[in-house]
Design a protein around this motif. Sequence first.
Motif, PDB file in Angstrom:
ATOM      1  N   GLN A   1      62.885  76.934  49.504  1.00 41.74           N
ATOM      2  CA  GLN A   1      61.797  78.272  49.332  1.00 41.74           C
ATOM      3  C   GLN A   1      60.853  77.842  48.062  1.00 41.74           C
ATOM      4  OE1 GLN A   1      64.023  82.023  49.933  1.00 41.74           O
ATOM      5  NE2 GLN A   1      65.529  80.984  49.877  1.00 41.74           N
ATOM      6  N   GLU A   2      61.646  77.466  47.224  1.00 41.30           N
ATOM      7  CA  GLU A   2      60.843  76.842  45.723  1.00 41.30           C
ATOM      8  C   GLU A   2      59.660  75.989  45.994  1.00 41.30           C
ATOM      9  OE1 GLU A   2      64.353  77.965  42.557  1.00 41.30           O
ATOM     10  OE2 GLU A   2      63.763  75.909  43.209  1.00 41.30           O
ATOM     11  N   ARG A   3      60.058  74.827  46.838  1.00 43.98           N
ATOM     12  CA  ARG A   3      58.808  73.958  47.234  1.00 43.98           C
ATOM     13  C   ARG A   3      57.773  74.591  48.207  1.00 43.98           C
ATOM     14  NH1 ARG A   3      60.380  70.420  52.212  1.00 43.98           N
ATOM     15  NH2 ARG A   3      59.685  72.300  53.236  1.00 43.98           N
ATOM     16  N   ASP A   4      57.984  75.297  49.172  1.00 42.85           N
ATOM     17  CA  ASP A   4      57.082  76.030  49.785  1.00 42.85           C
ATOM     18  C   ASP A   4      56.307  76.922  48.899  1.00 42.85           C
ATOM     19  OD1 ASP A   4      58.100  74.710  51.883  1.00 42.85           O
ATOM     20  OD2 ASP A   4      59.262  76.496  52.750  1.00 42.85           O
ATOM     21  N   LEU A   5      56.905  77.573  47.938  1.00 41.29           N
ATOM     22  CA  LEU A   5      56.131  78.573  47.278  1.00 41.29           C
ATOM     23  C   LEU A   5      55.352  77.646  46.426  1.00 41.29           C
ATOM     24  CD1 LEU A   5      55.855  81.321  45.588  1.00 41.29           C
ATOM     25  CD2 LEU A   5      57.460  80.698  44.216  1.00 41.29           C
ATOM     26  N   ILE A   6      55.502  76.651  45.666  1.00 42.85           N
ATOM     27  CA  ILE A   6      54.782  75.680  44.886  1.00 42.85           C
ATOM     28  C   ILE A   6      53.484  75.324  45.592  1.00 42.85           C
ATOM     29  CG2 ILE A   6      54.671  73.327  43.481  1.00 42.85           C
ATOM     30  CD1 ILE A   6      57.634  73.697  42.924  1.00 42.85           C
ATOM     31  N   ILE A   7      53.844  74.585  46.807  1.00 41.63           N
ATOM     32  CA  ILE A   7      52.882  74.365  47.681  1.00 41.63           C
ATOM     33  C   ILE A   7      51.758  75.474  47.929  1.00 41.63           C
ATOM     34  CG2 ILE A   7      52.091  73.184  49.920  1.00 41.63           C
ATOM     35  CD1 ILE A   7      55.001  71.782  49.952  1.00 41.63           C
ATOM     36  N   LEU A   8      52.383  76.572  48.258  1.00 40.18           N
ATOM     37  CA  LEU A   8      51.353  77.693  48.449  1.00 40.18           C
ATOM     38  C   LEU A   8      50.501  78.174  47.445  1.00 40.18           C
ATOM     39  CD1 LEU A   8      50.523  79.926  50.554  1.00 40.18           C
ATOM     40  CD2 LEU A   8      52.477  81.154  49.721  1.00 40.18           C
ATOM     41  N   CYS A   9      51.082  78.232  46.297  1.00 41.02           N
ATOM     42  CA  CYS A   9      50.498  78.506  45.072  1.00 41.02           C
ATOM     43  C   CYS A   9      49.554  77.373  44.784  1.00 41.02           C
ATOM     44  CB  CYS A   9      51.228  78.954  44.042  1.00 41.02           C
ATOM     45  SG  CYS A   9      52.391  80.168  43.939  1.00 41.02           S
ATOM     46  N   ILE A  10      49.687  76.184  44.871  1.00 39.33           N
ATOM     47  CA  ILE A  10      48.627  75.039  44.429  1.00 39.33           C
ATOM     48  C   ILE A  10      47.558  75.168  45.511  1.00 39.33           C
ATOM     49  CG2 ILE A  10      48.407  72.686  44.488  1.00 39.33           C
ATOM     50  CD1 ILE A  10      51.165  72.339  43.621  1.00 39.33           C
ATOM     51  N   GLY A  11      48.010  75.312  46.799  1.00 43.46           N
ATOM     52  CA  GLY A  11      46.810  75.464  47.836  1.00 43.46           C
ATOM     53  C   GLY A  11      45.995  76.610  47.680  1.00 43.46           C
TER      54      GLY A  11
ATOM     55  N   ALA B   1      46.399  87.790  45.679  1.00 38.91           N
ATOM     56  CA  ALA B   1      47.241  87.031  46.538  1.00 38.91           C
ATOM     57  C   ALA B   1      48.554  86.524  45.709  1.00 38.91           C
ATOM     58  CB  ALA B   1      46.545  86.150  47.594  1.00 38.91           C
ATOM     59  N   LEU B   2      48.182  85.799  44.817  1.00 36.94           N
ATOM     60  CA  LEU B   2      49.218  84.960  43.961  1.00 36.94           C
ATOM     61  C   LEU B   2      49.992  85.989  43.502  1.00 36.94           C
ATOM     62  CD1 LEU B   2      47.038  82.165  42.153  1.00 36.94           C
ATOM     63  CD2 LEU B   2      49.033  81.975  43.883  1.00 36.94           C
ATOM     64  N   ALA B   3      49.443  87.157  42.965  1.00 34.76           N
ATOM     65  CA  ALA B   3      50.371  88.220  42.264  1.00 34.76           C
ATOM     66  C   ALA B   3      51.357  88.858  43.200  1.00 34.76           C
ATOM     67  CB  ALA B   3      49.535  89.426  41.767  1.00 34.76           C
ATOM     68  N   ALA B   4      50.770  89.050  44.491  1.00 35.36           N
ATOM     69  CA  ALA B   4      51.896  89.440  45.580  1.00 35.36           C
ATOM     70  C   ALA B   4      52.970  88.618  46.017  1.00 35.36           C
ATOM     71  CB  ALA B   4      50.926  90.049  46.828  1.00 35.36           C
ATOM     72  N   ILE B   5      52.412  87.458  46.003  1.00 34.71           N
ATOM     73  CA  ILE B   5      53.475  86.194  46.225  1.00 34.71           C
ATOM     74  C   ILE B   5      54.523  86.075  45.344  1.00 34.71           C
ATOM     75  CG2 ILE B   5      53.662  83.816  46.860  1.00 34.71           C
ATOM     76  CD1 ILE B   5      50.850  83.765  48.020  1.00 34.71           C
ATOM     77  N   VAL B   6      54.027  86.148  44.203  1.00 33.43           N
ATOM     78  CA  VAL B   6      55.069  85.816  42.936  1.00 33.43           C
ATOM     79  C   VAL B   6      55.850  86.890  42.850  1.00 33.43           C
ATOM     80  CG1 VAL B   6      55.085  85.578  40.535  1.00 33.43           C
ATOM     81  CG2 VAL B   6      53.457  84.366  41.754  1.00 33.43           C
ATOM     82  N   TRP B   7      55.462  88.242  42.974  1.00 30.44           N
ATOM     83  CA  TRP B   7      56.261  89.426  42.978  1.00 30.44           C
ATOM     84  C   TRP B   7      57.368  89.362  44.047  1.00 30.44           C
ATOM     85  CZ3 TRP B   7      56.988  93.708  39.801  1.00 30.44           C
ATOM     86  CH2 TRP B   7      57.713  94.671  40.283  1.00 30.44           C
ATOM     87  N   LYS B   8      57.055  88.997  45.397  1.00 28.82           N
ATOM     88  CA  LYS B   8      57.879  89.012  46.202  1.00 28.82           C
ATOM     89  C   LYS B   8      58.763  87.908  45.946  1.00 28.82           C
ATOM     90  CE  LYS B   8      58.015  88.745  51.166  1.00 28.82           C
ATOM     91  NZ  LYS B   8      58.647  87.455  51.399  1.00 28.82           N
ATOM     92  N   SER B   9      58.477  86.799  45.832  1.00 25.46           N
ATOM     93  CA  SER B   9      59.390  85.459  45.533  1.00 25.46           C
ATOM     94  C   SER B   9      60.354  85.687  44.567  1.00 25.46           C
ATOM     95  CB  SER B   9      58.476  84.379  45.439  1.00 25.46           C
ATOM     96  OG  SER B   9      57.780  84.349  44.215  1.00 25.46           O
ATOM     97  N   THR B  10      59.647  86.423  43.103  1.00 24.97           N
ATOM     98  CA  THR B  10      60.590  86.505  42.194  1.00 24.97           C
ATOM     99  C   THR B  10      61.820  87.258  42.434  1.00 24.97           C
ATOM    100  OG1 THR B  10      58.598  86.435  40.546  1.00 24.97           O
ATOM    101  CG2 THR B  10      60.599  87.555  39.783  1.00 24.97           C
TER     102      THR B  10
END
Length: 301
Positions: A38-48, A101-110
């Motif tokens: 999950q952390e790897r996918d999050l890193i790749i998504l944010c970088i993308g 989009a990043l804010a929503a993703i980070v909030w959810k993943s946090t």
Amino acid sequence: MREICGKLFRIALAIAGLTSLGGCSWVLFDTKGSVGLQERDLIILCIGLMLIVVIPAILLTFFFSWRYRASNHEATYAPEWAHSTKIEIVVWGVPILIIVALAAIVWKSTHELDPYRPLDVPGQPINVQVIATDWKWIFIYPDLGIATVNQLVFPAHRQVAFSITSNSTMGTFFIPQLGGQIYAMAGMRTQLHLMANEEGKYRGMSGNFNGPGFSDMKFVATATTEDEFQRWVAQVRTSPIALDFSAFQKVAKPSQGTGVVHFSQVQPGLFKAVIDQFVNPGAAASIHAALDVGAPSKKKE
């Protein structure tokens, strides 16, 4: 001539920098744990998402340099141009959308990747109490009554619930291929939940510089089958050494390059006593005395 030498020097530095990356390990992208995935996918998504702005900006830099070079007389010359609503919308609108989009993703993943949150997997977790010392790791299995130094073993496909503290300076408990990293602090208890998706040996370390023995503060985390784990537990129980508070104080003394040590018995409440000695130092003597009452008898060596 000076400009040419300067350019060649910068190119040489860039090549040297890229060459040095050959020794880097992409261990965070070679994850073997559910949390790590999950952390790897999050890193790749944010970088993308961030590259949506970065890549066009880099490409347009080269395009504009070529398109509007001094020798290109066909390029539009507009000295009075000052504003374009369309360009402003793109320049400001796209980054704003990406930030949202990043804010929503980070909030959810946090919340989903909260290290204190147990994993949503079936089965009873393996409870492991981790104590960071100078400069080694002590692992206590409270449900099994055993402990080790610099060796962590657990079944694959089974959640491991870590309770983490420090007996000295602050460090970070980190198994890169399984995901997650959390501080080990004296007088405090932090938590981490991990699970290995396959059997194997994974490098564990302290990710925080905490003294001259920092580079030796390593351990091997081994994910095994259930049968192999039970055989390992039986092997540890054959050790002639027991771990009470007095023995712990000796083990916790600063040392470097410490090997693996097994303890067949552990004094009940030892992990809490390590924390309490910093919370209320004046009560340390009474805590130790109370623990000694229920301490396991040491096996004769």
